[in-house]
Design a protein around this motif. Structure first.
Motif, short mmCIF file in Angstrom:
data_model
loop_
_atom_site.label_atom_id
_atom_site.label_comp_id
_atom_site.label_asym_id
_atom_site.label_seq_id
_atom_site.Cartn_x
_atom_site.Cartn_y
_atom_site.Cartn_z
N ARG A 113 0.52 -1.09 0.28
CA ARG A 113 0.07 0.23 -0.06
C ARG A 113 0.64 1.75 -0.39
N ASP A 114 0.26 2.13 -0.35
CA ASP A 114 0.65 3.81 -0.47
C ASP A 114 1.42 4.42 0.45
N PRO A 115 2.59 4.89 1.01
CA PRO A 115 2.65 4.93 2.18
C PRO A 115 2.73 6.27 2.57
N GLY A 116 2.46 6.93 1.38
CA GLY A 116 2.62 9.06 1.55
C GLY A 116 4.17 8.72 1.35
N ARG A 117 4.11 10.57 2.18
CA ARG A 117 5.63 10.74 2.31
C ARG A 117 6.01 10.58 3.59
N MET A 118 5.64 9.19 4.09
CA MET A 118 5.95 8.78 5.47
C MET A 118 7.59 8.18 5.92
N ARG A 119 8.34 7.95 4.60
CA ARG A 119 9.71 8.25 4.85
C ARG A 119 10.36 9.26 5.15
N GLU A 120 9.74 10.20 3.79
CA GLU A 120 10.77 11.50 4.75
C GLU A 120 10.56 12.15 5.90
N VAL A 121 9.15 12.12 6.03
CA VAL A 121 8.79 12.52 7.88
C VAL A 121 9.95 11.74 8.79
N LEU A 122 10.14 9.77 9.10
CA LEU A 122 10.15 9.71 9.46
C LEU A 122 11.51 9.55 9.29
N ARG A 123 12.70 9.89 8.25
CA ARG A 123 13.66 10.60 8.53
C ARG A 123 14.31 11.40 8.95
N ALA A 124 13.70 12.19 8.49
CA ALA A 124 13.67 13.92 9.54
C ALA A 124 13.89 13.70 11.21
N LEU A 125 13.45 12.61 11.45
CA LEU A 125 13.08 12.30 13.32
C LEU A 125 14.10 11.83 13.66
N ASP A 126 14.80 11.77 14.53
CA ASP A 126 16.16 11.51 15.55
C ASP A 126 15.85 9.99 15.68
#
Length: 358
Positions: A113-126
């Motif tokens: 399924r489509d994760p949207g932009r969640m990869r970019e969001v999670l990579r922005a976290l620590d």
């Protein structure tokens, strides 16, 4: 230091009121007010959905350590329960250090399924944490080897609220099944119920079923939509055991509600999925069966219901396993330790900094 943040749809005032009336185990959702035992200055707050402008900024940011929310970063550690709240934290109220739990995205990706932009969001976290060992490799592959730190530790349950209860008297066994996870497999559960009641027509089942799965409810099953935690606790106290069937998943679907039953002192019969073995010791605190195997689920239920002494023994062992390493305090210590380590701190440093009481 620690700011615990939930989506604004979570009514924190209502949660606090329910806690004061003894209806729910925690003053904050998931009992995270226990973090104040680590950091008395810990706060709780709400996160609104990002504005259109914040969403647009989030799409044009650099891959790592982006200048989020127009550049404003508050100090301290922002902590959220799941990736949806983590997304709001990153885009709306970023902190110097941002840590979130990850609940769903590994299965979303696994299922195509489509994760949207969640990869970019999670990579922005620590820091990212999960409570199923089965998620670790999939999450690392999703965010990349150069992504944020990832930790796995087991969840915990409030073993004071979900207190040990005497095994019920009488010979009419009751089985409880609860949970609202999308991977719950009511069709397999109900097929197992039919098999059990063919041999034990006096056995009773109480099942949480909102009707969305469209599964036909068998004879001998009482369904409910939702119960407050205190009502569910009382239901567990009248049960011989707890049962759940789930489809294949990585996040150990149903482990939290199973822990609640175990804390009350009841055996659990669950589907074996990645990570669930870290919560249930097959044959000692309950039983694990293959995905989609109604006959195996029924056989383990019958084995438990036809042998009262076995049900008691499994339930006692389940309670002990919670007390030894699966309480809310165990979980909070692990979570706080990870969040502090991501921020480059330790518990000792927090004490030395004067944020802890003497």
């Amino acid at each position: 230091m620690l700011d615990v943040l939930f989506p604004h749809e979570t009514d924190l005032d209502a949660w606090r009121d329910a806690f004061q009336r003894g209806r729910t185990p925690g003053e904050w959702p998931h009992g995270l007010e226990a973090l104040r035992e680590v950091d008395p200055a810990a706060t709780v707050g709400s996160l609104s959905e990002p504005t259109l402008g914040e969403k647009v900024r989030g799409r044009i940011l650099p891959r790592r350590r982006p200048l989020l929310a127009g550049g404003a970063r508050r100090g301290g550690i922002g902590l959220t329960w799941d990736e949806n709240a983590g997304r709001r934290l990153a885009l709306r109220e970023p902190r110097q250090t941002m840590v979130t739990g990850v609940q769903w995205i590994t299965d979303i990706v696994r299922e195509g399924r489509d994760p949207g932009r969640m990869r970019e969001v999670l990579r922005a976290l620590d820091g990212l944490w999960v409570t199923s060992r089965g998620q670790v490799d999939a999450l690392r592959a999703f965010v990349g080897d150069d992504g944020p730190r990832i930790a796995y530790f087991r969840a915990g349950v409030d073993s004071d609220f979900f207190r040990a209860e005497p095994f019920p008297s009488g010979d009419a066994p009751l089985v409880v099944s609860a949970g609202l996870d999308r991977h719950r497999d009511l069709a397999t559960l109900y097929a197992a119920v039919e098999i059990v009641r063919d041999r034990m027509p006096w056995a009773q089942f109480v099942v949480q079923d909102e009707g969305s799965a469209g599964a036909a409810v068998p004879r001998g099953v009482t369904t409910f939509d939702r119960l407050d935690p205190d009502e569910l606790r009382d239901l567990h106290s009248r049960a011989w055991c707890f049962a759940n069937a789930t489809g294949d998943n990585l996040h150990a679907s149903g482990h939290v509600v199973a822990l609640e039953a175990m804390a009350v002192g009841r055996a659990v019969v669950l589907t074996r999925t990645p990570g669930i073995e870290d919560y249930v010791d097959d044959g000692r605190t309950g039983f694990l069966v293959p995905v989609g195997d109604a006959e195996a689920l029924a056989e383990r239920l019958l084995r438990t219901l036809e042998d009262r002494s076995l049900a008691v023994r499994l339930g006692q062992a389940a309670r002990r396993s919670v007390e030894e390493d699966l309480t809310l305090r165990h979980f909070v210590d692990r979570l706080a330790g990870f969040a502090l380590s991501v921020a480059g701190l330790s518990l000792d440093e927090l004490v030395e900094d004067g944020r802890m009481g003497s």
